[in-house]
Design an enzyme around this catalytic site. Structure first.
Site, PDB file in Angstrom:
ATOM      1  CB  SER A   1      -0.874  -6.096  11.378  1.00  0.00           C
ATOM      2  OG  SER A   1      -0.736  -7.052  12.245  1.00  0.00           O
TER       3      SER A   1
ATOM      4  CB  SER B   1      -3.034  -9.205  10.302  1.00  0.00           C
ATOM      5  OG  SER B   1      -3.733  -8.686  11.449  1.00  0.00           O
TER       6      SER B   1
ATOM      7  CE  LYS C   1       2.638  -9.453  12.711  1.00  0.00           C
ATOM      8  NZ  LYS C   1       0.792  -8.927  12.578  1.00  0.00           N
TER       9      LYS C   1
END
Length: 316
Positions: A101, A125, A46
């Site tokens: 996210s 997330s 990420k």
């Protein structure tokens, strides 16, 4: 370059023009000790994640191939990702968001680019995009609101990542809404059916709605959860109140309604693929465990995944 990494890059080249899951793709890769437990396993990382988490996975033999997309600040929502080529798309339906996210990481695993990807979960997330992309998404125990974790399609990789051993079947209780959330009937029904191997008993659980604590750090003890975990190993819920929304945004719905309480409490949690709704979109089952008991989450993932029909790969 190891064969697995080459295969991952070939798959990435195939799907990336449509899915837009990667912020950056690396062009060099470290040598790996073949004796390590995950030697040569390609992973996606990420964008903006803690470097220490990536390094811990590399110490197991993983090979990062790139950084995945996250929200870029152009909207007030955290439910999608974007890169220079466009918005990150859900591989099950390109008109829907993968969630956020950790959007790109979920898509990288769901579309078969990598078997493992990292994420950070501050309110859901990891678990929300895992549910909406039909993969496992684990949030670890944390003394802070934001916790690291991973996405995968294989529960065995979760056990290796955590370094956990096999445990007996955990006991479980079920709450469709935590006592305050507005959850679609179809989401609750599919998640509850998937939970059958865990033989959950329903409980009348009422947690305080954490909406007013959105800007809080991790809160103190939660008496309701403390009491629940005296009598059961797992709390089960749907992961999300509804299906993935379109790229125009979530509207008034709070998609983290069922997840963020466990960021505030610090409990580990996982989203487990539970099946598909009437529109063919993935649905997630959330399992929450006692602090430090990620092994119970892996056991739940194994039991449920053994009973839920394996999902086909999303279309290219």
């Amino acid at each position: 370059m190891p064969d697995l990494v080459a295969e991952a890059l070939a798959r990435l080249e195939d799907v990336e023009p449509v899915l837009c899951a990667f912020h950056t793709v690396f062009d060099s890769f470290p040598a790996v000790d073949p004796s390590l437990p995950l030697a040569g396993t390609p992973i996606a990382v990420k964008h903006g994640e803690r470097r220490s988490h990536r390094e811990a996975l590399m110490a197991l033999g993983c090979v990062p191939i790139g950084l995945t997309t996250t929200p870029d600040g152009t909207t007030p929502w955290q439910t999608w990702g974007r890169n220079s080529r466009g918005v990150t798309r859900n591989p099950w339906n390109l008109d829907r968001t993968p969630g956020g996210s950790s959007a790109g990481s979920a898509v990288a695993v769901a579309s078969g680019v990598v078997p493992l990807a990292t994420g950070v979960d501050g309110a859901g997330s990891i678990r929300v995009p895992a549910a909406w992309c039909g993969v496992f998404g684990l949030k670890t125990t944390s003394s802070e609101r934001a916790a690291v974790g991973v996405f995968t399609r294989d529960p065995a990789l979760l056990a290796t990542y955590l370094g956990t051993s096999e445990v007996s079947s955990p006991t479980a209780v079920w709450s469709p809404d935590l006592g305050f959330a507005s959850v679609d009937d179809e989401q609750a029904e599919i998640a509850f059916e998937a939970a059958a191997p865990l033989r959950p008993r329903s409980v009348a659980l009422t947690l305080p709605d954490p909406a007013e604590d959105w800007f809080a750090g991790r809160c103190g003890p939660n008496p309701a959860l403390d009491e629940l975990f005296e009598h059961a190993d797992l709390l089960l819920t749907p992961t999300t109140p509804g299906p993935p929304h379109g790229h125009d945004g979530p509207g008034a719905r709070i998609n983290t309604a069922l997840t963020w309480a466990f960021n505030l409490s610090g409990h580990p949690a996982i989203s487990i693929p539970a099946g598909f709704d009437s529109c063919g979109l993935p649905v997630g089952l959330q399992a929450v465990a006692r602090h430090g008991r990620e092994a119970d989450l892996v056991a739940a993932a194994r039991l449920v995944s053994g009973a839920v029909e394996a999902a086909p790969w999303p279309p290219r």
